[in-house]
Design a protein around this motif. Structure first.
Motif, PDB file in Angstrom:
ATOM      1  N   LYS A  76       0.847  -1.202   0.000  1.00 44.26           N
ATOM      2  CA  LYS A  76       0.000   0.000   0.000  1.00 44.26           C
ATOM      3  C   LYS A  76       0.875   1.242   0.000  1.00 44.26           C
ATOM      4  O   LYS A  76       1.970   1.169   0.551  1.00 44.26           O
ATOM      5  N   PRO A  77       0.443   2.366  -0.543  1.00 49.42           N
ATOM      6  CA  PRO A  77      -0.730   2.498  -1.408  1.00 49.42           C
ATOM      7  C   PRO A  77      -0.342   2.152  -2.852  1.00 49.42           C
ATOM      8  O   PRO A  77       0.835   2.137  -3.190  1.00 49.42           O
ATOM      9  N   ILE A  78      -1.342   1.871  -3.672  1.00 50.12           N
ATOM     10  CA  ILE A  78      -1.053   1.575  -5.088  1.00 50.12           C
ATOM     11  C   ILE A  78      -0.364   2.791  -5.704  1.00 50.12           C
ATOM     12  O   ILE A  78       0.633   2.667  -6.411  1.00 50.12           O
ATOM     13  N   VAL A 104      -6.474 -12.419 -13.285  1.00 52.65           N
ATOM     14  CA  VAL A 104      -5.367 -12.015 -12.414  1.00 52.65           C
ATOM     15  C   VAL A 104      -5.896 -11.638 -11.022  1.00 52.65           C
ATOM     16  O   VAL A 104      -6.834 -10.858 -10.911  1.00 52.65           O
ATOM     17  N   LYS A 105      -5.281 -12.232 -10.016  1.00 52.52           N
ATOM     18  CA  LYS A 105      -5.603 -11.880  -8.628  1.00 52.52           C
ATOM     19  C   LYS A 105      -4.758 -10.682  -8.234  1.00 52.52           C
ATOM     20  O   LYS A 105      -3.551 -10.667  -8.504  1.00 52.52           O
ATOM     21  N   TYR A 106      -5.388  -9.717  -7.574  1.00 49.57           N
ATOM     22  CA  TYR A 106      -4.661  -8.512  -7.160  1.00 49.57           C
ATOM     23  C   TYR A 106      -4.996  -8.220  -5.701  1.00 49.57           C
ATOM     24  O   TYR A 106      -6.165  -8.100  -5.338  1.00 49.57           O
ATOM     25  N   GLN A 107      -3.965  -8.138  -4.893  1.00 49.20           N
ATOM     26  CA  GLN A 107      -4.190  -7.870  -3.464  1.00 49.20           C
ATOM     27  C   GLN A 107      -3.335  -6.696  -3.017  1.00 49.20           C
ATOM     28  O   GLN A 107      -2.172  -6.583  -3.404  1.00 49.20           O
ATOM     29  N   VAL A 108      -3.921  -5.832  -2.192  1.00 49.40           N
ATOM     30  CA  VAL A 108      -3.203  -4.668  -1.665  1.00 49.40           C
ATOM     31  C   VAL A 108      -2.803  -4.942  -0.215  1.00 49.40           C
ATOM     32  O   VAL A 108      -3.544  -5.575   0.537  1.00 49.40           O
ATOM     33  N   THR A 145      -9.403 -12.067  -3.738  1.00 54.25           N
ATOM     34  CA  THR A 145      -8.429 -11.678  -2.721  1.00 54.25           C
ATOM     35  C   THR A 145      -9.156 -10.950  -1.588  1.00 54.25           C
ATOM     36  O   THR A 145     -10.234 -10.392  -1.774  1.00 54.25           O
ATOM     37  N   THR A 146      -8.532 -10.974  -0.428  1.00 58.17           N
ATOM     38  CA  THR A 146      -9.157 -10.401   0.776  1.00 58.17           C
ATOM     39  C   THR A 146      -9.213  -8.881   0.709  1.00 58.17           C
ATOM     40  O   THR A 146     -10.134  -8.250   1.241  1.00 58.17           O
ATOM     41  N   VAL A 147      -8.226  -8.270   0.120  1.00 60.88           N
ATOM     42  CA  VAL A 147      -8.192  -6.807  -0.049  1.00 60.88           C
ATOM     43  C   VAL A 147      -7.881  -6.555  -1.526  1.00 60.88           C
ATOM     44  O   VAL A 147      -6.774  -6.874  -1.973  1.00 60.88           O
ATOM     45  N   ASN A 148      -8.831  -5.994  -2.253  1.00 60.84           N
ATOM     46  CA  ASN A 148      -8.594  -5.883  -3.693  1.00 60.84           C
ATOM     47  C   ASN A 148      -8.193  -4.471  -4.130  1.00 60.84           C
ATOM     48  O   ASN A 148      -8.036  -3.569  -3.299  1.00 60.84           O
ATOM     49  N   ALA A 149      -8.030  -4.305  -5.421  1.00 65.09           N
ATOM     50  CA  ALA A 149      -7.558  -3.025  -5.947  1.00 65.09           C
ATOM     51  C   ALA A 149      -8.548  -1.903  -5.656  1.00 65.09           C
ATOM     52  O   ALA A 149      -8.144  -0.751  -5.423  1.00 65.09           O
ATOM     53  N   ASP A 150      -9.816  -2.234  -5.647  1.00 66.39           N
ATOM     54  CA  ASP A 150     -10.819  -1.220  -5.329  1.00 66.39           C
ATOM     55  C   ASP A 150     -10.657  -0.736  -3.882  1.00 66.39           C
ATOM     56  O   ASP A 150     -10.809   0.458  -3.596  1.00 66.39           O
ATOM     57  N   GLY A 155      -7.882  -0.617  -2.453  1.00 63.50           N
ATOM     58  CA  GLY A 155      -6.699   0.239  -2.567  1.00 63.50           C
ATOM     59  C   GLY A 155      -7.068   1.638  -3.041  1.00 63.50           C
ATOM     60  O   GLY A 155      -6.521   2.636  -2.545  1.00 63.50           O
ATOM     61  N   LEU A 156      -7.987   1.714  -3.977  1.00 62.91           N
ATOM     62  CA  LEU A 156      -8.454   3.005  -4.489  1.00 62.91           C
ATOM     63  C   LEU A 156      -9.210   3.796  -3.415  1.00 62.91           C
ATOM     64  O   LEU A 156      -8.951   4.974  -3.183  1.00 62.91           O
ATOM     65  N   LYS A 157     -10.147   3.119  -2.767  1.00 67.68           N
ATOM     66  CA  LYS A 157     -11.033   3.794  -1.802  1.00 67.68           C
ATOM     67  C   LYS A 157     -10.250   4.440  -0.652  1.00 67.68           C
ATOM     68  O   LYS A 157     -10.550   5.565  -0.233  1.00 67.68           O
ATOM     69  N   SER A 158      -9.256   3.746  -0.164  1.00 66.76           N
ATOM     70  CA  SER A 158      -8.489   4.290   0.963  1.00 66.76           C
ATOM     71  C   SER A 158      -7.716   5.539   0.533  1.00 66.76           C
ATOM     72  O   SER A 158      -7.588   6.491   1.313  1.00 66.76           O
ATOM     73  N   VAL A 159      -7.232   5.556  -0.711  1.00 65.79           N
ATOM     74  CA  VAL A 159      -6.518   6.739  -1.202  1.00 65.79           C
ATOM     75  C   VAL A 159      -7.495   7.906  -1.385  1.00 65.79           C
ATOM     76  O   VAL A 159      -7.175   9.056  -1.050  1.00 65.79           O
ATOM     77  N   LEU A 160      -8.689   7.603  -1.854  1.00 63.97           N
ATOM     78  CA  LEU A 160      -9.703   8.661  -2.001  1.00 63.97           C
ATOM     79  C   LEU A 160     -10.001   9.316  -0.646  1.00 63.97           C
ATOM     80  O   LEU A 160     -10.091  10.542  -0.549  1.00 63.97           O
ATOM     81  N   ILE A 161     -10.137   8.500   0.373  1.00 59.22           N
ATOM     82  CA  ILE A 161     -10.404   9.067   1.707  1.00 59.22           C
ATOM     83  C   ILE A 161      -9.204   9.898   2.163  1.00 59.22           C
ATOM     84  O   ILE A 161      -9.355  10.996   2.708  1.00 59.22           O
ATOM     85  N   GLY A 162      -8.024   9.392   1.881  1.00 58.39           N
ATOM     86  CA  GLY A 162      -6.804  10.114   2.249  1.00 58.39           C
ATOM     87  C   GLY A 162      -6.722  11.474   1.568  1.00 58.39           C
ATOM     88  O   GLY A 162      -6.367  12.481   2.199  1.00 58.39           O
ATOM     89  N   LEU A 163      -7.061  11.505   0.294  1.00 54.75           N
ATOM     90  CA  LEU A 163      -7.020  12.776  -0.438  1.00 54.75           C
ATOM     91  C   LEU A 163      -8.087  13.740   0.092  1.00 54.75           C
ATOM     92  O   LEU A 163      -7.851  14.949   0.201  1.00 54.75           O
ATOM     93  N   ALA A 164      -9.253  13.199   0.439  1.00 50.77           N
ATOM     94  CA  ALA A 164     -10.299  14.046   1.013  1.00 50.77           C
ATOM     95  C   ALA A 164      -9.853  14.611   2.361  1.00 50.77           C
ATOM     96  O   ALA A 164     -10.098  15.781   2.675  1.00 50.77           O
ATOM     97  N   ALA A 165      -9.175  13.783   3.145  1.00 51.14           N
ATOM     98  CA  ALA A 165      -8.679  14.239   4.453  1.00 51.14           C
ATOM     99  C   ALA A 165      -7.658  15.369   4.271  1.00 51.14           C
ATOM    100  O   ALA A 165      -7.679  16.366   4.995  1.00 51.14           O
ATOM    101  N   LYS A 166      -6.799  15.197   3.278  1.00 55.87           N
ATOM    102  CA  LYS A 166      -5.779  16.202   2.974  1.00 55.87           C
ATOM    103  C   LYS A 166      -6.434  17.541   2.623  1.00 55.87           C
ATOM    104  O   LYS A 166      -6.053  18.594   3.131  1.00 55.87           O
TER     105      LYS A 166
END
Lengths: 336, 336, 336, 336
Positions: free
Chosen positions: B96-98, B118-122, B304-309, B311-322
């Motif tokens: 993390k982060p992607i 393809v399996k993708y895990q963050v 996968t248990t934690v997928n690319a989406d 990964g995206l969502k957490s960055v979106l929240i981070g950018l909103a927090a910023k």
């Protein structure tokens, strides 16, 4: 309004006095008596608004207006004053132990048989403590199934004076006696056999006075269950008062009370408060409750919560423990 | 046997390497690559019996025998290597982060759409931690009713170097991002709005580098529930990692893990151990579990248990927090 | 002996009455007054030995023998009676809040300036609680270094009636106001800005009455530190009252009090007692202590522990929180 | 690379096998042997990549490439195989107890004297547990001053089969033996006297098999300190494994480990997780550590952490406890 007289206003006598004026409904102190009455005690009585202050306790016994007496004088006077009070038809709250001598306790029991209306309560204050009551309740409610093993830890923050040790009757009759009563209370079965191991690990002067300061006592109950009590006369972190009952379906335990739940985390660790220092801090609520229940037993004609027979039984266990230590063998209560 | 390649064998790359050789069933490391390969890393690879050691990660991407890659190189390379690996039909575990840039993350998502096998895990390792899983399970099982309020405390024992701070993307994308993912995981609802308060209370140099070191972030979820996260870059007593979910029928909370349950009582207080020092100690089990589940997803063709989406969502929240911190106002995720 | 009059003998008025008769040294209740006096209240006054029982509180204000009044009537009467009492040179203990209207509070402050000898105390009882005092003490003693982040959890076991909600001034002025005062007390800095998030998650009727039942409030202090408070009007496991201060050198936290420390271990888990049910159980010691300190301030001419300015400040924060929620933005105290 | 042979691959043999393949550095399993080898065991050996699988353990003893053996067969074979292995200059890790018969243990000790280069370790796994090590460390570091009283609680979640009970040597040699070793380890003094109280409270069949299921054992140490151990064969809430050492300056205690720190608060109470179920869950880390230290002792020519003399001493205490129970008296170790 029940009128009370307090005989002996040393530390514990005044603790009860405070409880009565602050917390106990339906009772008031009409008189106190203390053979060694000092100015502090007089001042205290005045502040509390106690009308009569005597050096001779007989004035209390003889006062027809007084319904009940609290015997808080030295242990060697407990049985004698108990008998006089019972004869005068006063209800009696007597500090523990009634006596170290079984014969003298039996005389109190005999007098009570002759005066069945007299309420008699022994000062095993811990039975009134919120924690130990919660253990008793859990056991009673079957939360842990059949009780198998009781463990009591009981450690004082500091030993009494050597002068006191010499007249105390020994650790088992002075200190462990509370734990013996607690064992009977929590397990609701009679102790039939005792094995006591002990040593002097804290202060040689205690050994020279003929006593020990550290002990592990194993009890066997009539119903087959067992208990172990460990005692120390000196606990660096305060008054350690814990109990645990293990049974067929579970276990219930209580830990120490402290002044607050504050926990401080620093680079040194995660630190909570020590247990409260000693019995006056730890059992203040229990002391108030025991007198409230004594008064309630009088007003509502109920059995007292801790009776003279409980007073006898705990001394019997104490004497068996003493014999066990001396002879390094398991001793039956029936041998005492 | 799944064959793995690790791209980037700095600290976290080797943590995964250790997990794979010790705990992960059904997988082995065929190759590692690191642009800045040093002797320590070579020695480590030898000890672990890893047959191929490269400086150019492309050799891993091009190796037809390798089933999956772990991208543990610096954040700015994650999305690029992800896309190359996906194109080469390798399964991808990406730290993390992607990326900090939503466009770049979306390109990874696009490439995944073209390669649905393809399996993708963050690498949100905390989802695999025994404590946080117990919270998730309790919430899922309805033990606390409808979740209303989530509280996460997340404090590092020490701030990263100022050099790292400068390229970290800021506290929200570097540190809080784990908590944002945890919030989504525990509450099972999407964050729709963020308010971030923050300050420099630990080290002015962090402020001079354009970042903060202490923060309180409020999250609003789509389902009406709320969360609050508090962060500090410097916690004197170790790595503080706690969570609590409060709901209509109850509350579930987890506290810190320490090396032992030892508690020492002395006249200074009652002291337990500090939390484990930092993530390598605290999350060793979680790191092993995340790779095990990644391998399991490949072997058994599971999601996968934690997928690319995620990964995206957490960055979106981070950018909103910023943005929220910069503008001192509540910011909707849809504004980012 | 300080003579007290209690104005308003609903639940809280009688709580103070009990405290005074049982625990407070140096004070006695000379009179009570209640506009809606009922038989229960009359009976209670008789039991407590209170000589004068009025429906008109002015008889208390006019009694030259009464030194101090406790204003425990409904909130809308607090400021008016305060001013009358101050003018009559009575010391005043006033339940919180002084008023919801800043102008009216300022009039009380003005009257106090004209009567500098009058002691005025506001009923923020939690400042007198053993746990919160331990937190304050640890912070004051520098045990945790410079305070950075305060976290308060404050959850009621059940919401008030909808009728009460309608006149309560809203959750921030009715419930959170205690937490606002606690925040100022524990952090020893003034709040300068507030962001409040809130929702109706428990009972739609609360929403229809124009209020919320669940809230997360972020506070910024003048010294740069921050706080977060979370509130719920309905907590299934009782009254949840916790606080934690995190600082540069450590953290101090307090947890809930329960009736006993009993823990029962069975095949279902390891279960301790719930927190005490609500404020009357939880803060009984604090209520006694606050009146004791009020009386002590009078007798020994000390500053009161919580003064009228504290009463003002907490309402200002409450009004800022209200505005913040309405406008969904961070609001400065100076805007109110 | 140290080459190991495992003799007996029942439950515990395979636990050690797993540890060696996963966690132990510097060692590998070259062979296993089991007289009752089944398909499961063969399959397991294959998965672990163990090259040699025998029914006759002598093939391991005779293999010159094998450096050390783990004796995990039934107790009655321990001493015989130990002696054969020592004679063949193999290092030996032997599961506890070496034997129930002191003569047979002494023969092992004699053989070791003739082969001083052979490392011999006994399987007292609990000495390697993180919690008990923390207690030992605190005692060693003088954190609690001089140790006075040790308390060990050791309760199994369920009794073994009656068939096993019959050949187990009785509770003291089968179960309490771990606690006897722990007592010596934590107090760093030799036990000189034992008093055991016990009863059949769980299952009459255990009594009919000549054993007990509940016990309280008091130990006296050479240095005057004391210990008490309480055992139960059936603990409803799991594997209860606690210890507490009380000393002149403080006390150290450890509590049970559970799967997570999750605590759920509801109207029913505040409930944490049960202790881990049994030894395989609870001591997985300790099992790995004991083999690691055995291998380390071989590689670096160190003393083993638990030697044959420790194996002897614990059996002596067990035999004294057995005699004490039978004769209901305190028994000196010198009497055995």
């Amino acid at each position: 309004m029940i009128k009370l007289g307090i005989i002996g206003v040393g530390r514990i006598g005044r603790v009860h006095g405070e409880s009565i004026t602050k917390y106990v409904e339906g009772a008031e102190i009409k008189a106190i008596a203390d053979a060694y009455l000092n100015d502090d005690q007089k001042k205290w009585a005045k502040e509390k608004g106690i009308p009569n202050v005597y050096t001779d306790y007989k004035k209390i016994i003889e006062d027809p207006e007084i319904d009940a007496v609290l015997i808080c004088s030295s242990t060697d006077t407990h049985s004698k004053i108990s008998i006089e009070a019972i004869k005068a038809h006063k209800h009696v709250f007597c500090e523990k132990p009634i006596d170290h001598d079984i014969c003298k306790i039996n005389k109190v029991l005999d007098e009570l048989k002759k005066n069945p209306k007299v309420k008699y309560q022994v000062g095993f204050n811990r039975r009134f403590d919120h924690n130990f009551r919660a253990v008793r309740q859990a056991v009673k409610d079957g939360k842990i199934g059949e009780p198998h093993v009781l463990k009591i830890t009981s450690r004082d923050p500091e030993p009494p004076s050597i002068d006191y040790v010499k007249v105390s009757g020994g650790i088992f009759l002075d200190m462990t006696i509370h734990d013996f009563d607690m064992a009977r209370y929590l397990m609701d079965s009679e102790v039939v056999e005792v094995y006591a191991a002990g040593n002097v690990l804290i202060d040689n002067a205690i050994g020279e006075a003929g006593d020990i300061d550290t002990a592990i006592i194993t009890l066997k109950f009539a119903n087959g269950s067992m208990a172990v009590i460990d005692n120390s006369r000196q606990c660096s972190y305060g008054y350690d008062q814990r109990a645990e009952v293990f049974g067929s379906e579970g276990q219930v335990s209580v830990s120490n009370d402290s002044d607050s739940s504050a926990v401080i985390s620093t680079k040194e660790g995660v630190t909570g408060e020590k247990p409260m220092y000693f019995f006056l801090e730890r059992y203040i609520q229990a002391y108030a409750q025991e007198i409230s229940e004594f008064v309630d037993a009088i007003i509502n004609d109920k059995d007292t919560t801790v009776n003279a027979d409980d007073g006898l039984k705990s001394v019997l266990i104490g004497l068996a423990a003493k014999k066990s230590l001396q002879e390094n063998r398991s001793v039956k209560i029936s041998e005492v």
